[in-house]
Design a protein around this motif. Structure first.
Motif, short mmCIF file in Angstrom:
data_model
loop_
_atom_site.label_atom_id
_atom_site.label_comp_id
_atom_site.label_asym_id
_atom_site.label_seq_id
_atom_site.Cartn_x
_atom_site.Cartn_y
_atom_site.Cartn_z
N THR A 67 -11.97 -20.51 20.08
CA THR A 67 -10.74 -21.10 19.54
C THR A 67 -10.99 -21.69 18.15
O THR A 67 -10.19 -21.49 17.23
CB THR A 67 -10.22 -22.18 20.49
OG1 THR A 67 -10.02 -21.60 21.78
CG2 THR A 67 -8.91 -22.76 20.00
N GLU A 68 -12.12 -22.41 17.99
CA GLU A 68 -12.44 -22.98 16.68
C GLU A 68 -12.67 -21.89 15.64
O GLU A 68 -12.20 -22.01 14.50
CB GLU A 68 -13.68 -23.87 16.80
CG GLU A 68 -13.44 -25.16 17.55
CD GLU A 68 -14.71 -25.96 17.77
OE1 GLU A 68 -15.81 -25.44 17.45
OE2 GLU A 68 -14.61 -27.09 18.25
N ILE A 69 -13.35 -20.84 16.01
CA ILE A 69 -13.58 -19.73 15.07
C ILE A 69 -12.26 -19.07 14.70
O ILE A 69 -12.02 -18.72 13.54
CB ILE A 69 -14.58 -18.72 15.67
CG1 ILE A 69 -15.97 -19.34 15.73
CG2 ILE A 69 -14.62 -17.44 14.85
CD1 ILE A 69 -16.99 -18.50 16.47
N GLY A 70 -11.38 -18.90 15.68
CA GLY A 70 -10.06 -18.32 15.40
C GLY A 70 -9.27 -19.18 14.43
O GLY A 70 -8.60 -18.66 13.53
N GLU A 71 -9.34 -20.51 14.60
CA GLU A 71 -8.64 -21.40 13.67
C GLU A 71 -9.24 -21.31 12.27
O GLU A 71 -8.51 -21.33 11.28
CB GLU A 71 -8.70 -22.84 14.19
CG GLU A 71 -7.85 -23.08 15.42
CD GLU A 71 -8.03 -24.47 16.00
OE1 GLU A 71 -8.85 -25.25 15.46
OE2 GLU A 71 -7.36 -24.78 16.99
N ASP A 72 -10.57 -21.21 12.19
CA ASP A 72 -11.21 -21.05 10.87
C ASP A 72 -10.77 -19.76 10.20
O ASP A 72 -10.52 -19.73 8.99
CB ASP A 72 -12.74 -21.07 11.02
CG ASP A 72 -13.27 -22.43 11.41
OD1 ASP A 72 -12.53 -23.43 11.26
OD2 ASP A 72 -14.44 -22.50 11.87
N ILE A 73 -10.66 -18.69 10.98
CA ILE A 73 -10.21 -17.41 10.42
C ILE A 73 -8.77 -17.52 9.92
O ILE A 73 -8.44 -17.02 8.84
CB ILE A 73 -10.36 -16.28 11.47
CG1 ILE A 73 -11.85 -15.98 11.70
CG2 ILE A 73 -9.62 -15.02 11.04
CD1 ILE A 73 -12.11 -15.03 12.84
N ALA A 76 -8.78 -19.42 6.68
CA ALA A 76 -9.29 -18.58 5.59
C ALA A 76 -8.26 -17.54 5.16
O ALA A 76 -8.10 -17.27 3.97
CB ALA A 76 -10.59 -17.89 6.03
N ASN A 77 -7.54 -16.97 6.12
CA ASN A 77 -6.49 -16.00 5.77
C ASN A 77 -5.36 -16.67 5.00
O ASN A 77 -4.82 -16.08 4.06
CB ASN A 77 -5.95 -15.32 7.04
CG ASN A 77 -6.90 -14.29 7.59
OD1 ASN A 77 -7.72 -13.73 6.86
ND2 ASN A 77 -6.80 -14.02 8.87
N ALA A 78 -5.01 -17.90 5.38
CA ALA A 78 -3.97 -18.62 4.65
C ALA A 78 -4.42 -18.90 3.21
O ALA A 78 -3.64 -18.72 2.26
CB ALA A 78 -3.63 -19.92 5.36
#
Length: 160
Positions: A67-73, A76-78
């Motif tokens: 979940t944390e990695i998904g939020e970081d991704i 980064a996309n934003a």
């Protein structure tokens, strides 16, 4: 043909039921019955519970990490979208500043330049033609200077 004197009748005793034997029980005195320990199933259950809790904890930690990695991704996309839009804006601004009309206005208004007139052009005539000059080596000096001249010509030939 020879006849057999044996009996051809079936032996039916093979099909009769035999009396069942009952096991003989022996009573042995002096030995005490071993009590089964109730601790073994409790220990097994404890270790099974520890393993289940450990696996469950690892699965929860794995899910949290994903979940944390998904939020970081997503962050980064934003940021990438913001930077791409900024890049597009800067490219449009650069094209606007680099247009020929803007350059011409800046040259006239800020730098005081004007378009070139015909009287400001000067033409040069370079029609004298090509010339090749060959210099003669100085003669004199004897055999030694002649041999040195040959070596110089060989060096010049090999060098070019």
């Amino acid at each position: 043909m020879q006849y057999s004197r044996e009996s051809t009748a079936y032996d039916l005793s093979k099909f009769e039921r035999k009396p069942e034997r009952k096991p003989q029980m022996q009573v042995i005195k002096g030995r005490k019955e071993k009590k089964k320990s109730n601790a073994v199933p409790i220990i097994k259950a404890f270790f099974a519970a520890v393993i289940v809790i450990g696996i469950t904890s690892l699965m929860i930690i794995n899910r949290i990490t994903l979940t944390e990695i998904g939020e970081d991704i997503n962050d980064a996309n934003a940021n990438l979208e913001i930077l791409q839009s900024e890049n597009t804006r800067l490219n449009v601004e650069l094209e606007g500043k680099m247009s020929l009309k803007n350059i011409e206005d800046k040259a006239k208004n800020e730098l005081g330049l004007t378009k070139m007139n015909n009287y400001q052009v000067q033409y040069l005539s370079l029609t004298e033609g090509d010339k090749i000059e060959i210099t003669e080596p100085k003669s004199g000096g004897g055999i030694l200077s002649t041999i040195t001249g040959w070596f110089d010509k060989i060096k010049e030939y090999l060098g070019s």
